[in-house]
Design an enzyme around this catalytic site. Structure first.
Site, PDB file in Angstrom:
ATOM      1  N   HIS A  62      11.857  50.423  26.289  1.00  0.00           N
ATOM      2  CA  HIS A  62      12.508  49.118  26.109  1.00  0.00           C
ATOM      3  C   HIS A  62      13.719  49.304  25.211  1.00  0.00           C
ATOM      4  CE1 HIS A  62       9.204  47.179  28.071  1.00  0.00           C
ATOM      5  NE2 HIS A  62       8.393  47.904  27.341  1.00  0.00           N
ATOM      6  N   ARG A  70      10.261  40.717  18.304  1.00  0.00           N
ATOM      7  CA  ARG A  70      10.666  39.544  19.092  1.00  0.00           C
ATOM      8  C   ARG A  70       9.466  38.607  19.315  1.00  0.00           C
ATOM      9  NH1 ARG A  70      14.087  41.453  24.084  1.00  0.00           N
ATOM     10  NH2 ARG A  70      14.634  39.238  24.048  1.00  0.00           N
ATOM     11  N   TYR A 106      20.663  43.360  23.539  1.00  0.00           N
ATOM     12  CA  TYR A 106      20.570  44.522  24.426  1.00  0.00           C
ATOM     13  C   TYR A 106      21.731  45.512  24.299  1.00  0.00           C
ATOM     14  CZ  TYR A 106      16.897  41.708  26.496  1.00  0.00           C
ATOM     15  OH  TYR A 106      15.749  40.974  26.674  1.00  0.00           O
TER      16      TYR A 106
HETATM   17  O1  CA2 Z   1      14.105  45.476  25.653  1.00  0.00           O
HETATM   18  C1  CA2 Z   1      13.927  45.716  26.853  1.00  0.00           C
HETATM   19  O2  CA2 Z   1      14.400  46.693  27.423  1.00  0.00           O
HETATM   20  C2  CA2 Z   1      13.143  44.703  27.701  1.00  0.00           C
HETATM   21  O3  CA2 Z   1      12.374  45.425  28.643  1.00  0.00           O
HETATM   22  C3  CA2 Z   1      14.186  43.841  28.390  1.00  0.00           C
HETATM   23  C4  CA2 Z   1      13.583  42.689  29.192  1.00  0.00           C
HETATM   24  C5  CA2 Z   1      12.588  41.893  28.356  1.00  0.00           C
HETATM   25  O4  CA2 Z   1      11.961  40.918  29.157  1.00  0.00           O
HETATM   26  C6  CA2 Z   1      11.542  42.793  27.712  1.00  0.00           C
HETATM   27  O5  CA2 Z   1      10.700  41.983  26.915  1.00  0.00           O
HETATM   28  C7  CA2 Z   1      12.190  43.858  26.872  1.00  0.00           C
HETATM   29  C8  CA2 Z   1      14.678  41.744  29.683  1.00  0.00           C
HETATM   30  C9  CA2 Z   1      15.758  42.410  30.472  1.00  0.00           C
HETATM   31  C10 CA2 Z   1      16.849  41.407  30.678  1.00  0.00           C
HETATM   32  O6  CA2 Z   1      18.068  42.086  30.566  1.00  0.00           O
HETATM   33  C11 CA2 Z   1      19.182  41.358  30.290  1.00  0.00           C
HETATM   34  C12 CA2 Z   1      20.310  42.085  30.000  1.00  0.00           C
HETATM   35  C13 CA2 Z   1      21.467  41.427  29.681  1.00  0.00           C
HETATM   36  C14 CA2 Z   1      21.500  40.053  29.672  1.00  0.00           C
HETATM   37  C15 CA2 Z   1      20.369  39.338  29.980  1.00  0.00           C
HETATM   38  C16 CA2 Z   1      19.213  39.978  30.300  1.00  0.00           C
END
Ligand code: CA2
Length: 149
Positions: free
Chosen positions: A104, A111, A28
């Site tokens: 996203h 993924r 991320y």
């Molecule tokens: O890529 C993206 O922006 C997502 O929407 C992020 C989601 C994921 O479930 C989608 O498939 C794609 C997850 C967000 C979690 O964010 C975190 C950030 C830092 C550490 C852990 C989780």
């Protein structure tokens, strides 16, 4: 509530995005949610738009935030994991007649297979993924260009 709904962009963020920049930087990036908000605010300022920026870990609250965005210029929505599970969010977008750009940070298609399906995409104007924080800026540019002059 915004003073001028038709010139307001709502940027709505779903579960766990409050952790941005603190974990999983390889997936991320290192930007925090505050950095994302700063980028959205400066992009909105450049276009003369108002910004409502929110994050919630609760699906029902996201539904309420979408309902509150009715009449706005548009919504930049990163529904996070609810993207892949939530009919309620899709229904809310349809019911409120929202102009949604789905964003996203990561490239969900590179993924796990369960991230390849989105309940949001069929009711969104378009989708941006895999471009990190830049995706939010681009989504606001798109909404700004749809503004009636
Ligand atoms: O890529 C993206 O922006 C997502 O929407 C992020 C989601 C994921 O479930 C989608 O498939 C794609 C997850 C967000 C979690 O964010 C975190 C950030 C830092 C550490 C852990 C989780």
């Amino acid at each position: 509530m915004p003073v001028h709904p038709s010139t307001t962009v709502h940027v709505l963020n779903g579960p766990n995005l409050n952790l941005l920049g603190t974990r999983e930087p390889a997936v991320y990036g290192r930007a925090t949610l505050a950095d994302v908000e700063d980028a959205c605010r400066s992009t909105c300022d450049r276009h003369g738009l108002e910004l409502v920026f929110r994050q919630t870990n609760h699906e029902g609250e996201l539904v309420t935030l979408l309902q509150q965005a009715a009449g706005s210029l548009g919504v930049v929505l990163n529904a996070a994991a609810y993207t892949h599970t939530s009919i309620a969010l899709a229904d809310a977008i349809k019911a409120a007649g929202l102009n949604v750009v789905e964003v996203h940070l990561s490239n969900v298609f590179a993924r796990e297979a369960f991230r390849h399906h989105s309940f949001i995409s069929p009711v969104a104007r378009g989708v941006i993924c895999g471009l990190g924080i830049e995706g939010y800026r681009l989504a606001i540019d798109v909404l700004a260009s749809s503004r009636a002059n």
